[in-house]
Motif scaffolding. Structure first.
Motif, PDB file in Angstrom:
ATOM      1  N   GLY A  23       0.804  -1.216   0.000  1.00 51.52           N
ATOM      2  CA  GLY A  23       0.000   0.000   0.000  1.00 51.52           C
ATOM      3  C   GLY A  23       0.840   1.270   0.000  1.00 51.52           C
ATOM      4  O   GLY A  23       0.650   2.142  -0.849  1.00 51.52           O
ATOM      5  N   PRO A  24       1.785   1.394   0.935  1.00 46.93           N
ATOM      6  CA  PRO A  24       2.595   2.619   0.977  1.00 46.93           C
ATOM      7  C   PRO A  24       3.395   2.842  -0.310  1.00 46.93           C
ATOM      8  O   PRO A  24       3.505   3.967  -0.794  1.00 46.93           O
ATOM      9  CB  PRO A  24       3.537   2.390   2.170  1.00 46.93           C
ATOM     10  CG  PRO A  24       2.839   1.385   3.023  1.00 46.93           C
ATOM     11  CD  PRO A  24       2.044   0.513   2.086  1.00 46.93           C
ATOM     12  N   GLU A  25       3.973   1.743  -0.862  1.00 45.80           N
ATOM     13  CA  GLU A  25       4.766   1.875  -2.095  1.00 45.80           C
ATOM     14  C   GLU A  25       3.900   2.359  -3.266  1.00 45.80           C
ATOM     15  O   GLU A  25       4.333   3.160  -4.088  1.00 45.80           O
ATOM     16  CB  GLU A  25       5.363   0.517  -2.479  1.00 45.80           C
ATOM     17  CG  GLU A  25       6.687   0.214  -1.837  1.00 45.80           C
ATOM     18  CD  GLU A  25       7.824   0.892  -2.573  1.00 45.80           C
ATOM     19  OE1 GLU A  25       8.113   0.509  -3.699  1.00 45.80           O
ATOM     20  OE2 GLU A  25       8.400   1.831  -2.003  1.00 45.80           O
ATOM     21  N   ARG A  26       2.703   1.839  -3.341  1.00 42.54           N
ATOM     22  CA  ARG A  26       1.860   2.146  -4.499  1.00 42.54           C
ATOM     23  C   ARG A  26       1.078   3.461  -4.348  1.00 42.54           C
ATOM     24  O   ARG A  26       0.413   3.900  -5.284  1.00 42.54           O
ATOM     25  CB  ARG A  26       0.900   0.989  -4.771  1.00 42.54           C
ATOM     26  CG  ARG A  26       1.589  -0.263  -5.288  1.00 42.54           C
ATOM     27  CD  ARG A  26       2.156  -0.070  -6.685  1.00 42.54           C
ATOM     28  NE  ARG A  26       2.995  -1.182  -7.105  1.00 42.54           N
ATOM     29  CZ  ARG A  26       2.548  -2.245  -7.766  1.00 42.54           C
ATOM     30  NH1 ARG A  26       1.265  -2.344  -8.066  1.00 42.54           N
ATOM     31  NH2 ARG A  26       3.369  -3.198  -8.124  1.00 42.54           N
ATOM     32  N   ALA A  27       1.158   4.100  -3.194  1.00 51.13           N
ATOM     33  CA  ALA A  27       0.465   5.385  -3.029  1.00 51.13           C
ATOM     34  C   ALA A  27       1.215   6.464  -3.808  1.00 51.13           C
ATOM     35  O   ALA A  27       2.434   6.600  -3.652  1.00 51.13           O
ATOM     36  CB  ALA A  27       0.384   5.750  -1.554  1.00 51.13           C
ATOM     37  N   PRO A  28       0.543   7.252  -4.651  1.00 54.81           N
ATOM     38  CA  PRO A  28       1.236   8.320  -5.374  1.00 54.81           C
ATOM     39  C   PRO A  28       1.821   9.329  -4.383  1.00 54.81           C
ATOM     40  O   PRO A  28       1.141   9.745  -3.447  1.00 54.81           O
ATOM     41  CB  PRO A  28       0.127   8.981  -6.205  1.00 54.81           C
ATOM     42  CG  PRO A  28      -0.963   7.976  -6.275  1.00 54.81           C
ATOM     43  CD  PRO A  28      -0.885   7.179  -5.008  1.00 54.81           C
ATOM     44  N   ASP A  29       3.093   9.685  -4.581  1.00 57.96           N
ATOM     45  CA  ASP A  29       3.792  10.574  -3.651  1.00 57.96           C
ATOM     46  C   ASP A  29       4.390  11.737  -4.448  1.00 57.96           C
ATOM     47  O   ASP A  29       5.289  11.531  -5.255  1.00 57.96           O
ATOM     48  CB  ASP A  29       4.893   9.772  -2.944  1.00 57.96           C
ATOM     49  CG  ASP A  29       5.696  10.642  -1.988  1.00 57.96           C
ATOM     50  OD1 ASP A  29       5.444  11.862  -1.902  1.00 57.96           O
ATOM     51  OD2 ASP A  29       6.615  10.087  -1.344  1.00 57.96           O
ATOM     52  N   PRO A  30       3.940  12.963  -4.210  1.00 57.95           N
ATOM     53  CA  PRO A  30       4.445  14.095  -5.007  1.00 57.95           C
ATOM     54  C   PRO A  30       5.944  14.323  -4.858  1.00 57.95           C
ATOM     55  O   PRO A  30       6.586  14.823  -5.786  1.00 57.95           O
ATOM     56  CB  PRO A  30       3.642  15.294  -4.497  1.00 57.95           C
ATOM     57  CG  PRO A  30       2.984  14.864  -3.237  1.00 57.95           C
ATOM     58  CD  PRO A  30       2.887  13.379  -3.267  1.00 57.95           C
TER      59      PRO A  30
END
Ligand code: PEP
Ligand code: CO
Length: 395
Positions: free
Chosen positions: A151-158
């Protein structure tokens, strides 16, 4: 973003795309974090100087006129753990090795354009990925999210945009340093992630806007909608640009795109990148050529993206299909009175095993040895060179 100055001719502004529907963009959870990243990028250094972008347009005008040959290639996607200096040196050597026989055969200078220094964002056919009972957002390239299946890896991160920018500046500087005594290698990528592209748009003294994220930007086959956000962005920047032309592109839609993206008919502005697939090129390409007849566009062929298969859960491409599409493209172009301007490849200088045939892996099981792509299968260095050799009678 607050950009009060409007384009002197059209009223275009880099944020104009926000008024149009956008395909393939991530949804960021934290709007404040996104806005903070956009502000930092808006104040950051351009990845490439505007003067070089103009120089590439001159070279591409020669391609359109049949006086130069465009060789565009590189990874499907760059990664944050790429070893930049080594990759640039190896890719430059591969470009040189491919260019020599092309120049000898055609008498035309080769214009080198790498998929590099910004090729981080990937369009995806499926927005999520399922493994067992777990479903997560699809990987969309290192500039958006991570490859790891969590989940954390696949969350888009600006913040990833900042890292992509830093890597791109470093890669472009390495390319620029490598050009002393050699042919220049220009940078290119798909202009997919519009918040990043908008933040790196810069205005010159004449009031023209440029995308400074790379020399050459293209519209992907999934984001070339006439009424869409990506067209609304690229129409306003002065860079040379490309449009991927896939099987879903109707001839009248192509004609409308050419009018929209190159209204002033500037030689070198527009490169049309055919990626129909070996099975469709014969039936569909003549009508696309006809739709742009009389326009000073360049036509090149991407024989990779229309020839992707999924076998035993793995994406692969067959060398023979790739060669077939290139040969068909050149034959149909000449038959239609069109200049065949060049080739766009996904290729790696390394000994990867991602495409079948052409002296590489003979069977699907052999792909396991060095299947390293972050996204689509690439020709390895030997396969890419062999393709040029096998095109001896074609070019
Ligand atoms: C690509 O060039 O990596 C790509 C996604 O191409 P297309 O838009 O033609 O599918
Ligand atoms: Co690809």
């Amino acid at each position: 973003m607050n950009r009060p100055i409007t384009h002197p001719l059209t009223g275009w502004r880099p944020d104009r795309w926000r008024d149009f529907p956008a395909e393939q963009l991530p949804t960021y959870g934290d709007a404040d974090a996104l806005a903070a990243v956009e502000r930092r990028l808006a104040a950051a250094a351009p990845v490439v100087p505007i003067a070089e972008i103009g120089a590439l347009e001159q070279r591409l005008a020669a391609v359109a006129a049949g006086r130069a040959f465009l060789l565009q290639g590189g990874d499907c996607a760059e990664n944050f753990d790429d070893a930049i200096a080594q990759r640039v040196a190896r890719l430059a050597r591969l470009f040189d090795a491919m260019a020599a026989p092309i120049e000898a055969r055609t008498g035309r200078a080769v214009v080198r354009v790498a998929r590099l220094a910004g090729q981080f964002a990937k369009p995806r056919s499926a927005s999520s990925e399922q493994r067992g009972r777990i479903e997560l957002p699809a990987y969309r390239g290192d500039i958006i999210n991570g490859q790891g299946f969590s989940g954390p890896e696949r969350a888009p991160d600006p913040e990833r945009m900042i890292q992509a920018h830093i890597q791109s500046v470093g890669t472009a500087a390495t390319l620029a340093a490598a050009r002393h005594g050699c042919a220049p290698i220009y940078t290119s990528h798909e202009a997919l992630l519009l918040p990043y592209e908008e933040a790196l748009a810069r205005r010159d003294a004449d009031g023209r806007w440029w995308a400074t994220s790379g020399h050459f930007l293209w519209l992907g086959d999934r984001t070339r909608q006439l009424e869409g956000a990506h067209v609304a962005f690229l129409e306003g920047v002065a860079n040379p640009i490309g449009v991927k032309c896939g099987p879903g592109l109707a001839p009248d839609a192509l004609a409308a795109l050419v009018d929209r993206l190159d209204p002033a008919e500037r030689p070198g502005r527009l490169t049309l990148i055919v990626r129909l697939g070996a099975d469709r090129v014969e039936a569909q390409l003549p009508a696309l050529f006809a739709a742009a007849r009389g326009r000073a566009v360049s036509w090149i062929v991407d024989p990779m993206h229309g020839n992707t298969e999924k076998v035993e859960g793995r994406k692969l491409r067959r060398y023979d299909r790739i060669l077939h599409e290139v040969r068909s493209f050149f034959r149909l172009a000449r038959a239609g009175g069109v200049v065949p301007g060049g080739i766009h490849l996904e290729m790696s200088p390394d000994a990867v095993t991602e495409c079948l045939g052409g002296g590489g892996p003979a069977a699907v099981a052999d792909l396991d040895r060095a299947y390293r792509t972050a996204c689509d299968p690439r020709l390895n260095g030997d396969q890419a060179l062999r393709l040029i050799t096998d095109l001896e009678q074609t070019l």
